[in-house]
Design an enzyme around this catalytic site. Structure first.
Site, PDB file in Angstrom:
ATOM      1  N   ARG A 105      16.045  50.018  72.950  1.00 25.32           N
ATOM      2  CA  ARG A 105      16.343  50.489  74.314  1.00 25.32           C
ATOM      3  C   ARG A 105      16.661  49.328  75.236  1.00 25.32           C
ATOM      4  O   ARG A 105      15.978  48.311  75.212  1.00 25.32           O
ATOM      5  CB  ARG A 105      15.125  51.227  74.901  1.00 25.32           C
ATOM      6  CG  ARG A 105      14.760  52.479  74.149  1.00 25.32           C
ATOM      7  CD  ARG A 105      13.391  52.978  74.611  1.00 25.32           C
ATOM      8  NE  ARG A 105      12.966  54.112  73.812  1.00 25.32           N
ATOM      9  CZ  ARG A 105      13.199  55.384  74.136  1.00 25.32           C
ATOM     10  NH1 ARG A 105      13.832  55.670  75.250  1.00 25.32           N
ATOM     11  NH2 ARG A 105      12.791  56.351  73.349  1.00 25.32           N
ATOM     12  N   ARG A 139       7.320  53.332  85.966  1.00 22.78           N
ATOM     13  CA  ARG A 139       7.807  52.352  86.948  1.00 22.78           C
ATOM     14  C   ARG A 139       7.466  52.888  88.327  1.00 22.78           C
ATOM     15  O   ARG A 139       7.171  54.075  88.490  1.00 22.78           O
ATOM     16  CB  ARG A 139       9.302  52.137  86.811  1.00 22.78           C
ATOM     17  CG  ARG A 139      10.080  53.354  87.131  1.00 22.78           C
ATOM     18  CD  ARG A 139      11.544  53.215  86.852  1.00 22.78           C
ATOM     19  NE  ARG A 139      12.075  54.565  86.876  1.00 22.78           N
ATOM     20  CZ  ARG A 139      13.234  54.931  86.383  1.00 22.78           C
ATOM     21  NH1 ARG A 139      13.993  54.066  85.794  1.00 22.78           N
ATOM     22  NH2 ARG A 139      13.632  56.165  86.459  1.00 22.78           N
ATOM     23  N   SER A 190      22.992  32.332 123.312  1.00 20.47           N
ATOM     24  CA  SER A 190      22.943  33.596 122.590  1.00 20.47           C
ATOM     25  C   SER A 190      24.104  33.594 121.600  1.00 20.47           C
ATOM     26  O   SER A 190      25.257  33.393 121.989  1.00 20.47           O
ATOM     27  CB  SER A 190      23.065  34.766 123.559  1.00 20.47           C
ATOM     28  OG  SER A 190      23.078  35.968 122.826  1.00 20.47           O
ATOM     29  N   CYS A 212      23.226  38.168 119.961  1.00 14.67           N
ATOM     30  CA  CYS A 212      23.619  39.456 120.522  1.00 14.67           C
ATOM     31  C   CYS A 212      24.822  40.054 119.814  1.00 14.67           C
ATOM     32  O   CYS A 212      25.338  41.085 120.220  1.00 14.67           O
ATOM     33  CB  CYS A 212      23.857  39.360 122.017  1.00 14.67           C
ATOM     34  SG  CYS A 212      25.207  38.252 122.433  1.00 14.67           S
ATOM     35  N   TYR A 250      14.733  35.740 120.030  1.00 17.52           N
ATOM     36  CA  TYR A 250      14.911  37.191 120.065  1.00 17.52           C
ATOM     37  C   TYR A 250      16.201  37.603 119.380  1.00 17.52           C
ATOM     38  O   TYR A 250      17.107  36.783 119.180  1.00 17.52           O
ATOM     39  CB  TYR A 250      14.909  37.716 121.514  1.00 17.52           C
ATOM     40  CG  TYR A 250      16.089  37.286 122.334  1.00 17.52           C
ATOM     41  CD1 TYR A 250      17.272  38.007 122.327  1.00 17.52           C
ATOM     42  CD2 TYR A 250      16.019  36.144 123.137  1.00 17.52           C
ATOM     43  CE1 TYR A 250      18.365  37.614 123.077  1.00 17.52           C
ATOM     44  CE2 TYR A 250      17.105  35.735 123.903  1.00 17.52           C
ATOM     45  CZ  TYR A 250      18.273  36.473 123.861  1.00 17.52           C
ATOM     46  OH  TYR A 250      19.366  36.083 124.594  1.00 17.52           O
ATOM     47  N   MET A 284      23.437  51.566  80.483  1.00 19.91           N
ATOM     48  CA  MET A 284      23.497  50.777  79.250  1.00 19.91           C
ATOM     49  C   MET A 284      23.047  51.638  78.070  1.00 19.91           C
ATOM     50  O   MET A 284      22.820  52.820  78.214  1.00 19.91           O
ATOM     51  CB  MET A 284      22.652  49.531  79.414  1.00 19.91           C
ATOM     52  CG  MET A 284      23.304  48.558  80.385  1.00 19.91           C
ATOM     53  SD  MET A 284      22.345  47.100  80.626  1.00 19.91           S
ATOM     54  CE  MET A 284      20.851  47.724  81.321  1.00 19.91           C
ATOM     55  N   LYS A 340      11.538  47.959  82.189  1.00 22.56           N
ATOM     56  CA  LYS A 340      10.913  48.824  81.197  1.00 22.56           C
ATOM     57  C   LYS A 340       9.936  48.027  80.331  1.00 22.56           C
ATOM     58  O   LYS A 340       8.785  48.425  80.136  1.00 22.56           O
ATOM     59  CB  LYS A 340      11.995  49.466  80.313  1.00 22.56           C
ATOM     60  CG  LYS A 340      11.422  50.496  79.362  1.00 22.56           C
ATOM     61  CD  LYS A 340      12.478  51.063  78.429  1.00 22.56           C
ATOM     62  CE  LYS A 340      13.550  51.777  79.187  1.00 22.56           C
ATOM     63  NZ  LYS A 340      13.821  53.129  78.740  1.00 22.56           N
ATOM     64  N   GLY A 389      21.100  55.090  82.862  1.00 23.79           N
ATOM     65  CA  GLY A 389      22.185  55.610  82.035  1.00 23.79           C
ATOM     66  C   GLY A 389      23.372  54.674  81.898  1.00 23.79           C
ATOM     67  O   GLY A 389      24.376  55.032  81.297  1.00 23.79           O
ATOM     68  N   HIS A 438      36.929  48.671 118.056  1.00 22.68           N
ATOM     69  CA  HIS A 438      36.421  49.086 119.365  1.00 22.68           C
ATOM     70  C   HIS A 438      35.602  50.369 119.236  1.00 22.68           C
ATOM     71  O   HIS A 438      34.476  50.468 119.722  1.00 22.68           O
ATOM     72  CB  HIS A 438      37.594  49.293 120.330  1.00 22.68           C
ATOM     73  CG  HIS A 438      37.184  49.784 121.685  1.00 22.68           C
ATOM     74  ND1 HIS A 438      37.167  51.121 122.006  1.00 22.68           N
ATOM     75  CD2 HIS A 438      36.727  49.135 122.771  1.00 22.68           C
ATOM     76  CE1 HIS A 438      36.739  51.259 123.247  1.00 22.68           C
ATOM     77  NE2 HIS A 438      36.478  50.061 123.739  1.00 22.68           N
TER      78      HIS A 438
END
Ligand code: PEP
Ligand code: MG
Length: 902
Positions: free
Chosen positions: A98, A343, A786, A854, A874, A109, A29, A107, A459
C-alpha cells in the site's frame, strides 16, 4: 536467514519500530500503523519502506543499495512471526502493498492486494479458509486484476469487461452469484488479458510479485492524477511515498467477516458519537466501489457484539491518545477485529471549532492547542452566507472567487439602476465588464458584483472585499453588453431584471435564485448573539477560541475603512483602529464637479476656490470616521490615484464632442475638458502621476487634505472625543518627496492644532521597491511605515495588478512557478524580503518606528504569520477579515512557540 548485506542507511521499518511522529519518513499510514502497533492494538504485522527509498528510486530509476536486503530481512521476520511463508503452496502468507505519503492523497496512488497468490498457493489459501474455493479464486482474480492494472498498465476496462461477460453469461449483476468454477474461469481469462498486453505470463514467483508491486507504488507517486492532485493541494513534489507491506486479513470470508470505516466524532458538525459504515462479507475496495450498500456502524453491535465493543474501546483509546478526531478503517476476519488504518480525520470548518472546544472541555488539550487546531480560512468560511445547493442548480459560468459569500438578485448593468432597484427593496447583482470608481454607489446598493474581466485585485474585487460584499470577477464566459442591458452565457441570454446567484467563494454563477443561509458567526461578531447565553456550540467555540487568540497575539489588528459605517462595523469585529483610510472616494459623486474645476483650473484663484469648497466636505468625512474610531488611531492616506480617473473616459468624451460639434452645438467647455483629459492621459497610469507625485504637482491639494484632517481631529477633541490621526503619504520612493510634503504639512498642523492637545503623526506607505531599499533614509522623515503590499507586489514583480491574474496566472500556477497568487499571499522570498529589509533598516534609523501593513495581505492567514515574524506592530485589513487576522495573529504566537501576551 536474514540477508547479510550490510548497508548503513535504514530504509525499512517494522511497524514496531516507528511512531506517529515519523510521517516524513514513513508516510501518514505507516507512521500511524506503527503508533497503533505500539499501543498494543490489533494491527496485522508488517513493515514500511521509507519515503527516502522512494525518493532514491525516483531519482535513479533503481532501488537504492541495501533496500533489497532490508526487505528480505523484514519479510523473513514477518514470516517467522506469522508462522507462514509468502506464497507457500500449502499455507501462504499473503500481503498487501500500500502507498502512504506524508499527506493524505486519497485514491491518487496505487495499492496491490493479495500478493503471494499463484496457481499453487490459491489451493493452499482455499484449504486455510476451510475449503473455501470461491474465496480463494476470487482473491486470486483480484490480484491479477490489480497487479495487471497497477504494475503492468493493462487497461482496467478489459478486466471489467471479462467480469461483466461472465456475469451476463450467468444472468446476474452480482459478483456474489459467481461460484468457484466461474471465478477459476475468470482467472484464466484475466491471465490471457495479462499476457496479451505484457507479452509474458502472470508472474508466479511471490518475491517477484512483491518487488514489482513495490516498484509500481513508488512510480505511482508520479502518476498524472497524483501530480495534478499535489499541485492542487500544494503538496511538495519531492516528498515521495512510503510503501507499507502488510499481512492480508480478509473481510470477505463469510457473514462473520466484514469491513468498515468510522469517525470518532461527526466530521460535519463535530457532535460527539460514533459515525461510520459497515459492510459484512466484504473487502475495503468493495466499500469504496459502492458495490453493495453499507449499514450504519451501530448495526455491527447486533451482528458481532464482541467485535463492536472492542472497536468502541479502541476508538475511545485512539481519541484519547491522539487527542483529536480520528478516522479509522478496520476489518473483521471471522470474528477477529483488525485495525487497518487510523489518522487524524478531516473535518468541516464548523466541526474544527466545535471539536477543538470540546477537547478543551474534556481536558485533552489546552487552549493554545485549540487555537493551533483551527485556522483563519476556516473562520472566513464560517463568516459567509452559504448557498443551500441541490442538484437543481448547475453553474453556467465560473470566474474568480474574488470576495466570498453567496448572493442572489436581479441583474442590473449600471450603478444608477442598482441604486434605483435597491431603493425599491430589491436585491440586485451588478454585472459589469469591469468596475471603476464611478460604480461605487451601485456596488454599495448591490448584494453582489459580477464582472467578466479582472482578477483578485481588480477594482471590483478590492472594493467588494472591503465592503464584505460577494464578488465574482473575471467570469470570461460571460459576454456583457451594457447598452443592450443583457449578457449571454452558455448560449443563454440574461436580461436586466432576471435573477442570478453568484458564489464568491467558488466563483460559480447560477441562473435563478439559490436559497441562502446567513452566518451565525457574523451575527455573533456583530453583537447580536450573546455567546454566554446561546445554545449554539459553534458560536460558543468561536467565542472561546477568539478570546484566547486576542489574549495571545502581539500584532494589533486594524482595518481598512473609508466610511463611518465600515469603521463602525470593523470596530464591532474587533478592529483596533484604521490602518488605511483611502480618501479617493471622497472625490466622487456630487463632488465631481469641484474636482473637475480643481483639475482644469486655468484662471488664477479657480483652483483655490475648488479646494476651499472641498475642505469642509473632507472635514466632515474625517469627523465621522474619527467619531466612530474614538480613542483609536486612524491612518488617513492622502489621495493616491491619478487625477484623470476623476474625469470622463477619453473615448466617450471624444465621441460626445464630435457628435455635438456635428450638430453645431456650443462645445467650448467639453473641448476644454477633452483637451485636459488628453493632456493627462497616461500609458501606464499605475506608474504615472499618482500618490505623492500628484501632491507635489497640484498645489494645495495635499495641504487641503492635511488641514481637513487636523481640523476634524481638533473638532472631535473639542467635542470631548479622542482623535488620533496619522497622515500617510502614498507612493513615496525617495525621502525628499516625503520631506517636502512633511514640511508643508507640519506648518498647517501646528497652525490648526494649537493647544488642543491633538497629536498628528506623519508617515508613509512603503509600496515602491526603492522606498523599501532606502527605508533607513525615509525613516528620518516618517513616524510610521505602512507596507502597501499590493503595489509592492505589482512593482516588485512587474505584474499589473489589474490584468495579470486573469491573463496568465493560471499558467504560472499550473507550472508551479508559484503555488498561490503573490497578490493573495505574500511572496516571502521576494516582496517579503523587501518588507524585511525596510522594517530592519527603518527601525535601525528610527527606534520605535511604528510598522504596519495595509495591502490586501494584511488579512491573509499565511501573510499574517509572516508579518508577525518580521515584527510589525499591526496588520490592517478589510472589516470582514478583521476576525481572521485576530485569530491568525494569535496562532502565529502559539506556532512560533512564543508565550507573547499583550
Ligand atoms: C497597496 O498598494 O498595498 C495599498 C494598500 O494601496 P492601494 O491598494 O490603494 O494602491
Ligand atoms: Mg498602493
Amino acid at each position: 536467514m536474514a540477508a547479510q548485506e550490510t548497508v548503513d542507511h535504514k530504509y525499512v521499518y517494522d511497524f514496531s519500530e516507528g511512531n506517529k511522529d515519523l510521517k516524513d519518513l514513513l508516510g501518514g499510514k505507516g507512521a500511524n500503523l506503527a503508533e497503533m502497533t505500539n499501543l498494543g492494538l490489533p494491527v496485522p504485522p508488517g513493515f514500511t519502506i521509507t519515503t527516502e527509498a522512494c525518493q532514491a528510486y525516483l531519482a535513479t530509476g533503481r532501488q537504492p543499495d541495501g533496500l533489497a536486503g532490508q526487505i528480505e530481512a523484514h519479510l523473513e521476520s514477518l514470516e517467522r512471526a506469522m508462522g507462514k511463508r509468502l506464497g507457500d503452496p500449502r499455507d501462504p502468507l499473503l500481503v498487501s502493498v500500500r502507498s502512504g505519503a506524508k499527506f493524505s492523497m486519497p485514491g491518487m496512488m496505487e495499492t496491490v492486494l493479495n500478493v503471494g497468490l499463484n496457481d499453487q498457493s490459491v489451493v493452499g489459501l482455499s484449504a486455510q479458509a476451510g475449503q473455501n474455493d470461491r474465496f480463494a479464486w476470487d482473491s486470486y482474480r483480484r490480484l491479477i486484476q490489480m497487479f495487471g492494472k497497477t504494475v503492468c498498465e493493462v487497461p482496467g476496462e478489459e478486466f471489467e469487461h471479462a467480469l461483466d461477460e461472465i456475469k451476463s453469461a450467468k444472468g446476474t449483476h452480482d459478483d456474489l452469484d459467481l461460484d468457484a468454477d466461474d471465478l477459476r474461469g475468470l482467472v484464466d481469462a484475466y491471465k490471457k488479458i495479462f499476457s496479451k498486453h505484457t507479452g509474458r505470463e502472470f508472474p508466479q514467483q511471490p518475491r517477484e510479485q512483491l518487488d514489482l508491486a513495490i516498484r509500481a507504488v513508488f512510480e505511482s507517486w508520479n502518476a498524472e492524477r497524483a501530480v495534478l492532485y499535489r499541485r492542487q493541494e500544494r503538496i511538495p513534489a519531492d516528498l515521495g511515498t512510503a510503501v507499507n507491506v502488510v499481512t492480508m486479513v480478509f473481510g470477505n470470508l463469510g457473514p462473520d467477516s466484514g469491513t468498515g470505516v468510522a469517525f470518532t466524532r461527526d466530521p460535519a458538525s463535530g457532535a460527539q458519537g460514533i459515525y461510520g459504515d459497515y459492510l459484512a462479507n466484504a473487502q475495503g475496495e468493495d466499500v469504496v466501489a459502492g458495490i453493495r450498500n453499507t449499514v450504519p456502524l451501530q448495526e455491527l453491535g447486533q451482528l458481532d457484539r464482541a467485535s463492536y465493543d472492542e472497536l468502541l474501546g479502541i476508538m475511545a483509546r485512539l481519541e484519547e491518545h491522539y487527542k483529536d478526531l480520528c478516522d479509522i478503517e478496520f476489518t473483521i476476519e471471522r470474528g477477529k477485529l483488525w485495525m487497518l488504518q487510523t489518522r487524524v480525520g478531516k473535518r468541516t470548518a464548523a466541526a474544527a471549532f466545535v471539536i477543538a472546544g470540546q477537547l478543551v472541555d474534556e481536558g485533552l488539550i489546552d487552549l493554545d492547542e485549540a487555537l493551533h487546531r483551527v485556522n483563519g480560512a476556516q473562520l472566513a468560511q464560517l463568516m459567509f452566507p452559504r448557498f443551500q445547493l441541490d442538484h437543481e442548480f448547475q453553474p453556467v459560468a465560473t470566474g474568480i472567487g474574488a470576495s466570498p459569500g453567496a448572493a442572489s438578485g436581479a441583474v442590473v448593468f449600471t450603478s444608477a439602476r442598482a441604486v434605483e432597484l435597491a431603493a425599491e427593496g430589491r436585491s440586485v447583482i451588478l454585472v459589469r465588464r469591469e468596475t471603476n470608481p464611478d460604480d461605487l454607489n451601485g456596488m454599495i446598493a448591490a448584494k453582489g458584483i459580477l464582472t467578466s474581466r479582472g482578477g483578485k485585485t481588480s477594482h471590483a474585487a478590492v472594493v467588494a472585499r472591503g465592503m464584505g460584499k460577494t464578488c465574482v470577477s473575471g467570469a470570461d464566459d460571460i459576454d456583457v453588453n451594457v447598452p443592450a442591458k443583457r449578457f449571454t452565457v452558455a448560449g443563454q441570454t440574461v436580461s436586466e431584471g432576471d435573477v442570478i446567484s453568484i458564489d464568491g467563494t467558488t466563483g460559480k454563477v447560477y441562473l435563478g435564485e439559490v436559497p441562502v443561509m446567513p452566518s451565525e458567526v457574523v451575527q455573533y461578531f456583530e453583537g447580536s448573539l450573546d455567546p454566554e447565553h446561546i445554545d449554539n456550540p459553534l458560536v460558543r467555540a468561536v467565542h472561546r477560541i477568539m478570546t484566547h487568540a486576542d489574549g495571545k497575539r502581539r500584532l494589533a489588528v486594524r482595518t481598512n475603512a473609508d466610511t463611518g459605517a465600515d469603521a463602525a462595523r470593523a470596530r464591532r469585529f474587533g478592529a483596533e483602529g484604521i490602518g488605511l483610510c483611502r480618501t479617493e472616494h471622497m472625490f466622487l459623486g456630487d463632488r465631481r464637479e469641484l474636482v473637475e474645476r480643481l483639475i482644469l483650473a486655468r484662471a488664477p484663484g479657480e483652483r483655490e476656490a475648488a479646494l476651499a469648497a472641498l475642505l469642509p466636505l473632507q472635514r466632515a468625512d474625517f469627523e465621522e470616521i474619527f467619531r466612530e474610531m474614538d480613542g483609536l488611531p486612524v491612518t488617513v492616506r492622502l489621495i493616491d490615484p491619478p487625477l484623470h480617473e476623476f474625469l470622463p473616459p477619453l473615448e466617450q468624451l471624444a465621441v460626445n464632442v464630435a457628435v455635438a460639434q456635428e450638430r453645431g452645438e456650443d462645445v467650448a467647455k467639453e473641448e476644454a475638458l477633452l483637451a485636459a483629459v488628453r493632456r493627462m492621459h497616461e500609458e501606464n497610469p499605475m506608474l504615472g502621476l499618482r500618490g505623492v507625485r500628484l501632491g507635489l504637482v497640484i498645489p494645495g491639494l495635499f495641504a487641503m487634505q492635511v488641514r481637513a484632517i487636523a481640523e476634524a481631529a481638533v473638532s472631535c477633541a473639542r467635542g470631548g472625543g479622542v482623535a488620533k490621526p496619522e497622515i500617510m503619504v502614498p507612493l513615496v520612493g525617495a525621502v525628499q518627496e516625503l520631506e517636502t510634503v512633511r514640511a508643508e504639512a507640519e506648518k498647517i498642523i501646528a497652525e490648526v492644532v494649537g493647544d488642543s492637545g491633538v497629536e498628528v503623526l506623519i508617515g508613509t506607505m512603503i509600496e515602491v521597491p526603492r522606498a523599501a531599499l532606502t527605508a533607513g533614509q525615509i525613516a528620518e522623515a516618517a513616524e510610521f511605515f505602512s507596507f502597501g503590499t499590493n503595489d509592492l507586489t505589482q512593482m516588485g514583480w512587474g505584474f499589473s495588478r489589474d490584468d495579470v491574474e486573469g491573463a496568465f496566472f493560471w499558467r504560472y500556477l499550473e507550472l508551479g512557478i508559484f503555488g498561490i497568487s503573490p497578490f493573495e499571499s505574500i511572496d516571502r522570498d521576494g516582496v517579503g524580503r523587501l518588507v524585511r529589509i525596510a522594517a530592519e533598516e527603518g527601525r535601525a534609523a528610527r527606534p520605535g518606528l511604528k510598522l504596519g501593513v495595509c495591502g490586501e495581505h494584511g488579512g491573509d492567514p499565511d501573510s499574517v504569520h509572516f508579518f508577525h515574524e518580521v515584527g510589525l506592530d499591526y496588520v490592517s485589513c478589510s472589516p470582514f477579515r478583521v476576525p481572521v487576522a485576530r485569530l491568525e495573529a494569535g496562532r502565529a504566537v502559539v506556532e512560533t512557540g512564543g508565550s507573547d501576551s499583550r
